[in-house]
Write a protein that holds these residues in place. Structure first.
Motif, PDB file in Angstrom:
ATOM      1  N   ALA A 471       9.827  -6.119  -4.263  1.00  0.00           N
ATOM      2  CA  ALA A 471       8.931  -6.745  -5.252  1.00  0.00           C
ATOM      3  C   ALA A 471       8.253  -7.974  -4.635  1.00  0.00           C
ATOM      4  O   ALA A 471       7.045  -8.193  -4.820  1.00  0.00           O
ATOM      5  CB  ALA A 471       9.718  -7.132  -6.496  1.00  0.00           C
ATOM      6  N   GLU A 472       9.012  -8.757  -3.885  1.00  0.00           N
ATOM      7  CA  GLU A 472       8.448  -9.961  -3.264  1.00  0.00           C
ATOM      8  C   GLU A 472       7.418  -9.573  -2.199  1.00  0.00           C
ATOM      9  O   GLU A 472       6.346 -10.179  -2.093  1.00  0.00           O
ATOM     10  CB  GLU A 472       9.588 -10.776  -2.646  1.00  0.00           C
ATOM     11  N   LEU A 473       7.768  -8.532  -1.446  1.00  0.00           N
ATOM     12  CA  LEU A 473       6.865  -8.042  -0.393  1.00  0.00           C
ATOM     13  C   LEU A 473       5.521  -7.623  -1.004  1.00  0.00           C
ATOM     14  O   LEU A 473       4.447  -7.956  -0.487  1.00  0.00           O
ATOM     15  CB  LEU A 473       7.540  -6.848   0.278  1.00  0.00           C
ATOM     16  N   LYS A 474       5.605  -6.924  -2.130  1.00  0.00           N
ATOM     17  CA  LYS A 474       4.374  -6.445  -2.769  1.00  0.00           C
ATOM     18  C   LYS A 474       3.568  -7.619  -3.340  1.00  0.00           C
ATOM     19  O   LYS A 474       2.348  -7.676  -3.205  1.00  0.00           O
ATOM     20  CB  LYS A 474       4.702  -5.444  -3.883  1.00  0.00           C
ATOM     21  N   ALA A 475       4.278  -8.548  -3.941  1.00  0.00           N
ATOM     22  CA  ALA A 475       3.577  -9.676  -4.556  1.00  0.00           C
ATOM     23  C   ALA A 475       2.898 -10.555  -3.495  1.00  0.00           C
ATOM     24  O   ALA A 475       1.803 -11.063  -3.697  1.00  0.00           O
ATOM     25  CB  ALA A 475       4.559 -10.496  -5.379  1.00  0.00           C
ATOM     26  N   ARG A 476       3.574 -10.711  -2.357  1.00  0.00           N
ATOM     27  CA  ARG A 476       3.030 -11.621  -1.339  1.00  0.00           C
ATOM     28  C   ARG A 476       2.129 -10.933  -0.328  1.00  0.00           C
ATOM     29  O   ARG A 476       1.594 -11.581   0.582  1.00  0.00           O
ATOM     30  CB  ARG A 476       4.200 -12.325  -0.633  1.00  0.00           C
ATOM     31  N   GLY A 477       1.982  -9.605  -0.460  1.00  0.00           N
ATOM     32  CA  GLY A 477       1.165  -8.851   0.498  1.00  0.00           C
ATOM     33  C   GLY A 477      -0.201  -9.467   0.775  1.00  0.00           C
ATOM     34  O   GLY A 477      -0.563  -9.735   1.921  1.00  0.00           O
ATOM     35  N   PRO A 478      -0.982  -9.735  -0.290  1.00  0.00           N
ATOM     36  CA  PRO A 478      -2.332 -10.274  -0.054  1.00  0.00           C
ATOM     37  C   PRO A 478      -2.324 -11.595   0.711  1.00  0.00           C
ATOM     38  O   PRO A 478      -3.267 -11.907   1.418  1.00  0.00           O
ATOM     39  CB  PRO A 478      -2.865 -10.486  -1.481  1.00  0.00           C
ATOM     40  N   GLU A 479      -1.225 -12.322   0.604  1.00  0.00           N
ATOM     41  CA  GLU A 479      -1.143 -13.628   1.279  1.00  0.00           C
ATOM     42  C   GLU A 479      -0.944 -13.482   2.789  1.00  0.00           C
ATOM     43  O   GLU A 479      -1.487 -14.251   3.576  1.00  0.00           O
ATOM     44  CB  GLU A 479       0.023 -14.398   0.638  1.00  0.00           C
ATOM     45  N   PHE A 480      -0.195 -12.453   3.217  1.00  0.00           N
ATOM     46  CA  PHE A 480       0.109 -12.422   4.655  1.00  0.00           C
ATOM     47  C   PHE A 480      -0.552 -11.283   5.435  1.00  0.00           C
ATOM     48  O   PHE A 480      -0.330 -11.140   6.621  1.00  0.00           O
ATOM     49  CB  PHE A 480       1.623 -12.461   4.916  1.00  0.00           C
ATOM     50  N   MET A 481      -1.380 -10.461   4.764  1.00  0.00           N
ATOM     51  CA  MET A 481      -2.019  -9.370   5.516  1.00  0.00           C
ATOM     52  C   MET A 481      -3.437  -9.733   5.932  1.00  0.00           C
ATOM     53  O   MET A 481      -4.254 -10.132   5.109  1.00  0.00           O
ATOM     54  CB  MET A 481      -2.034  -8.097   4.671  1.00  0.00           C
ATOM     55  N   LEU A 482      -3.738  -9.562   7.199  1.00  0.00           N
ATOM     56  CA  LEU A 482      -5.074  -9.824   7.722  1.00  0.00           C
ATOM     57  C   LEU A 482      -5.629  -8.520   8.280  1.00  0.00           C
ATOM     58  O   LEU A 482      -4.894  -7.739   8.895  1.00  0.00           O
ATOM     59  CB  LEU A 482      -5.012 -10.859   8.851  1.00  0.00           C
ATOM     60  N   HIS A 483      -6.906  -8.321   8.102  1.00  0.00           N
ATOM     61  CA  HIS A 483      -7.490  -7.030   8.439  1.00  0.00           C
ATOM     62  C   HIS A 483      -8.432  -7.114   9.617  1.00  0.00           C
ATOM     63  O   HIS A 483      -9.372  -7.899   9.606  1.00  0.00           O
ATOM     64  CB  HIS A 483      -8.261  -6.507   7.212  1.00  0.00           C
ATOM     65  N   LYS A 484      -8.180  -6.285  10.627  1.00  0.00           N
ATOM     66  CA  LYS A 484      -9.143  -6.136  11.722  1.00  0.00           C
ATOM     67  C   LYS A 484     -10.009  -4.931  11.368  1.00  0.00           C
ATOM     68  O   LYS A 484      -9.620  -4.103  10.563  1.00  0.00           O
ATOM     69  CB  LYS A 484      -8.415  -5.829  13.037  1.00  0.00           C
ATOM     70  N   GLN A 485     -11.120  -4.785  11.969  1.00  0.00           N
ATOM     71  CA  GLN A 485     -11.979  -3.686  11.590  1.00  0.00           C
ATOM     72  C   GLN A 485     -12.112  -2.624  12.672  1.00  0.00           C
ATOM     73  O   GLN A 485     -12.694  -2.870  13.713  1.00  0.00           O
ATOM     74  CB  GLN A 485     -13.374  -4.206  11.238  1.00  0.00           C
ATOM     75  N   ASN A 486     -11.546  -1.444  12.424  1.00  0.00           N
ATOM     76  CA  ASN A 486     -11.744  -0.332  13.352  1.00  0.00           C
ATOM     77  C   ASN A 486     -12.344   0.878  12.666  1.00  0.00           C
ATOM     78  O   ASN A 486     -12.914   1.736  13.297  1.00  0.00           O
ATOM     79  CB  ASN A 486     -10.427   0.065  14.021  1.00  0.00           C
ATOM     80  N   SER A 487     -12.210   0.928  11.345  1.00  0.00           N
ATOM     81  CA  SER A 487     -12.785   2.044  10.606  1.00  0.00           C
ATOM     82  C   SER A 487     -14.220   1.684  10.237  1.00  0.00           C
ATOM     83  O   SER A 487     -14.585   0.513  10.209  1.00  0.00           O
ATOM     84  CB  SER A 487     -11.969   2.281   9.340  1.00  0.00           C
ATOM     85  N   SER A 488     -15.026   2.667   9.933  1.00  0.00           N
ATOM     86  CA  SER A 488     -16.379   2.359   9.500  1.00  0.00           C
ATOM     87  C   SER A 488     -16.405   2.015   8.011  1.00  0.00           C
ATOM     88  O   SER A 488     -17.434   1.771   7.437  1.00  0.00           O
ATOM     89  CB  SER A 488     -17.309   3.525   9.797  1.00  0.00           C
ATOM     90  N   PHE A 489     -15.245   2.041   7.357  1.00  0.00           N
ATOM     91  CA  PHE A 489     -15.147   1.641   5.962  1.00  0.00           C
ATOM     92  C   PHE A 489     -14.142   0.507   5.834  1.00  0.00           C
ATOM     93  O   PHE A 489     -13.183   0.442   6.584  1.00  0.00           O
ATOM     94  CB  PHE A 489     -14.696   2.809   5.084  1.00  0.00           C
ATOM     95  N   VAL A 490     -14.395  -0.355   4.899  1.00  0.00           N
ATOM     96  CA  VAL A 490     -13.444  -1.433   4.670  1.00  0.00           C
ATOM     97  C   VAL A 490     -13.081  -1.472   3.195  1.00  0.00           C
ATOM     98  O   VAL A 490     -13.872  -1.080   2.340  1.00  0.00           O
ATOM     99  CB  VAL A 490     -14.015  -2.812   5.070  1.00  0.00           C
ATOM    100  N   TYR A 491     -11.900  -1.985   2.928  1.00  0.00           N
ATOM    101  CA  TYR A 491     -11.533  -2.243   1.545  1.00  0.00           C
ATOM    102  C   TYR A 491     -11.981  -3.656   1.243  1.00  0.00           C
ATOM    103  O   TYR A 491     -11.539  -4.615   1.854  1.00  0.00           O
ATOM    104  CB  TYR A 491     -10.027  -2.105   1.342  1.00  0.00           C
ATOM    105  N   ASP A 492     -12.904  -3.767   0.301  1.00  0.00           N
ATOM    106  CA  ASP A 492     -13.563  -5.042   0.113  1.00  0.00           C
ATOM    107  C   ASP A 492     -13.034  -5.708  -1.155  1.00  0.00           C
ATOM    108  O   ASP A 492     -13.568  -5.503  -2.236  1.00  0.00           O
ATOM    109  CB  ASP A 492     -15.070  -4.780   0.011  1.00  0.00           C
TER     110      ASP A 492
END
Ligand SMILES: Cc1cc2nc3c(=O)[nH]c(=O)nc-3n(C[C@H](O)[C@H](O)[C@H](O)COP(=O)(O)O)c2cc1C
Length: 508
Positions: A471-492
């Motif tokens: 539950a903590e992992l899910k709640a804090r996900g947005p805080e610690f995940m950084l996205h590099k771009q390799n796909s031609s689509f992004v989750y915005d």
């Protein structure tokens, strides 16, 4: 030698024009496809179906070439002798693979061990994806687009991490599970039973494929706590499917996964290249490859040929039933069939829709009474260039909201992949090849090793991130995940998948 091809089943399903030899074509049965309530009784239909299966099996046998008949006849004769010396011979032949499994430090090491032990065409079936394998590669690589910004001085000690969660209505010690994969006795003669025993040992949940080569009873006995979910396709013959459902309930399955991305079947080029045929053609290539994989070949030669054990009354080897099963697959199945399945299962437990890649489909599933969404692209084996499940996960989560159970699978090879998927919105993560490589390399010991590695990774990543619970992992996900771009689509950030034109968002 190889007794049956699940991809042949698949290919037949995709192309209803089944190719039989002239002799086989003459004997080819007509498969009953509809059940008429005003027509014959259930018992009569069952008898008719048995007859159809028997004819299909006979047609398959008579369709073999003279060479195929000769070699399979010889194998039938020597099988009892091989079985008599199976244990001591396998001790010697399997020694190198056992060593590789013991030394394996990663799932990739197990993959290498599997490739070395298996017949090349079976390995191709296991490891391969559709066409050029773009979808398969992307499904594996996408996790590397996400980097994790860890917290320091978080105070989480050893033994404080609890990765348990709920999967399909049951407590699970770990947030990943072994997913439904067909024909496991083709990879290792102990098949689904070995997988089930290892899952039970680790408190890992298991979903069993409708194309299982071990019986429901044997799997449930090996994993009474873990094996609670049965994966299904919508077959044409609803009476047959109903029988399967009734048996599943009796045996103690409490949830279903309806696989919806397998109605048409992907083109697996690797199988063409490795000469995968069913029944085996005993071509020079197949015989040479059999000699190159002595442990796999001897193990196979000494065991009873496997069958499709979910099919009631099907006392035939799998190779004789591929046409029957192929004709049961229903490419045109739709939401009405899915609704029927949910109704038939009733309140036995949740039904998941497996193969979802769009938020819209996820919502529609909930509208017709489904409970769980399973984001998947069938391991990149179906639609070439299909979006990676990990990439589309946020869109699906956004569509159904935080309270609906969402499972994700595809490309998971490390525990860190599981952790990233949970942090990105999945409630649990299913693994396919990660444990199949272990199974193919070393039966129970191999699956045990795969689950040990994944479990260790998950604990370690959660500890390093300073997350005590899922539950903590899910709640804090947005805080610690950084996205590099390799796909031609992004989750915005909440707007869904967008074409990528410029600088990627730094945070998801
Ligand atoms: C050899 C093999 C057989 C499979 N058989 C089935 C099956 O019978 N039913 C099903 O729903 N999915 C099947 N799948 C798909 C898996 O359930 C799962 O979606 C996929 O393997 C996840 O990707 P991964 O292998 O990268 O973990 C199969 C996958 C593989 C590799």
């Amino acid at each position: 030698m190889l007794r049956a091809s699940f991809s042949t089943v698949a290919r037949h399903a995709a192309q209803p024009r089944i190719q039989l030899s002239t002799a086989a074509a003459k004997a080819a049965p007509t498969i009953k496809v509809e059940v008429n309530n005003a027509g014959p009784s259930a018992a009569e239909l069952k008898e008719e179906r048995k007859e159809t299966m028997t004819k299909a099996a006979a047609a398959k046998t008579s369709g073999k070439s003279g060479w195929q008949k000769f070699v399979s006849g010889v194998l039938d004769v020597i099988r009892p002798a091989c079985a008599a010396v199976h244990t001591p011979v396998m001790k010697v032949l399997d020694a190198p693979s056992r060593r590789r499994v013991q030394k394996a430090a990663s799932v990739e090491d197990l993959r290498i061990a599997a490739e070395k032990r298996m017949h090349a065409m079976c390995y191709g079936y296991l490891a391969g994806g559709a066409d050029e394998e773009v979808a398969l590669r992307r499904s594996v690589d996408c996790y590397k687009d996400v980097e994790l910004r860890h917290a320091v001085l978080h105070g989480v000690g050893h033994g404080e991490v609890d990765p348990s969660t709920t999967i399909l209505g049951h407590e699970a010690k770990l947030p990943f599970f072994v997913t439904s994969c067909a024909g496991q006795r083709m990879f290792h003669a102990d098949g689904e039973v070995a997988t089930a025993k290892a899952a039970e040992k680790h408190g890992v949940r298991m979903a069993l494929s409708q194309l299982t080569t071990s019986t429901f009873e044997d799997v449930r006995e090996a994993a009474p706590t873990s094996a609670k979910c049965l994966q299904l396709y919508v077959w044409r013959d609803r009476a047959l499917l109903k029988e399967v459902l009734d048996r599943a309930k009796e045996v103690g399955f409490t949830s279903l996964a309806l696989t919806a991305d397998f109605s048409w079947v992907g083109n697996r080029e690797r199988e063409t290249k490795t000469g995968f045929t069913v029944p085996p053609s005993y071509s020079v290539q197949q015989c040479v490859d059999a000699a190159r994989s002595p442990a796999w070949t001897f193990d196979f030669m000494s065991r009873v040929p496997y069958g499709y054990k979910a099919v009631p009354d099907a006392d035939f080897p799998a190779e004789s039933l591929v046409d029957f099963i192929a004709q049961q697959m229903k490419p045109e199945f739709d939401w009405k069939d899915a609704e029927w399945l949910c109704q038939e299962w009733g309140d036995t437990g949740p039904v998941a829709l497996k193969g979802v890649a769009r938020g819209e489909d996820a919502k529609r599933w909930l509208d017709i009474g489904g409970k769980v969404i399973w984001v998947s692209n069938h391991g990149g084996r179906q639609l070439e260039s299909s979006v990676a499940p990990f990439d589309v996960l946020p869109e699906v989560r956004k569509a159904v909201g935080p309270d609906v159970e969402v499972i994700m699978d595809g490309g998971v090879r490390r525990g860190i992949d599981v952790v990233k998927a949970l942090a990105r919105g999945a409630d649990s993560v299913a693994c396919g090849r990660a444990y199949l490589y272990g199974l193919a390399a070393g039966g129970f010991e191999g699956v045990d090793k795969a689950l040990t590695l994944l479990s260790k990774d998950v604990h370690l990543a959660m500890g390093l991130l300073g997350c005590r619970t899922v539950a903590e992992l899910k709640a804090r996900g947005p805080e610690f995940m950084l996205h590099k771009q390799n796909s031609s689509f992004v989750y915005d950030n909440g707007t869904g998948l967008q074409p990528y034109f410029g600088a990627p968002p730094s945070k998801i």
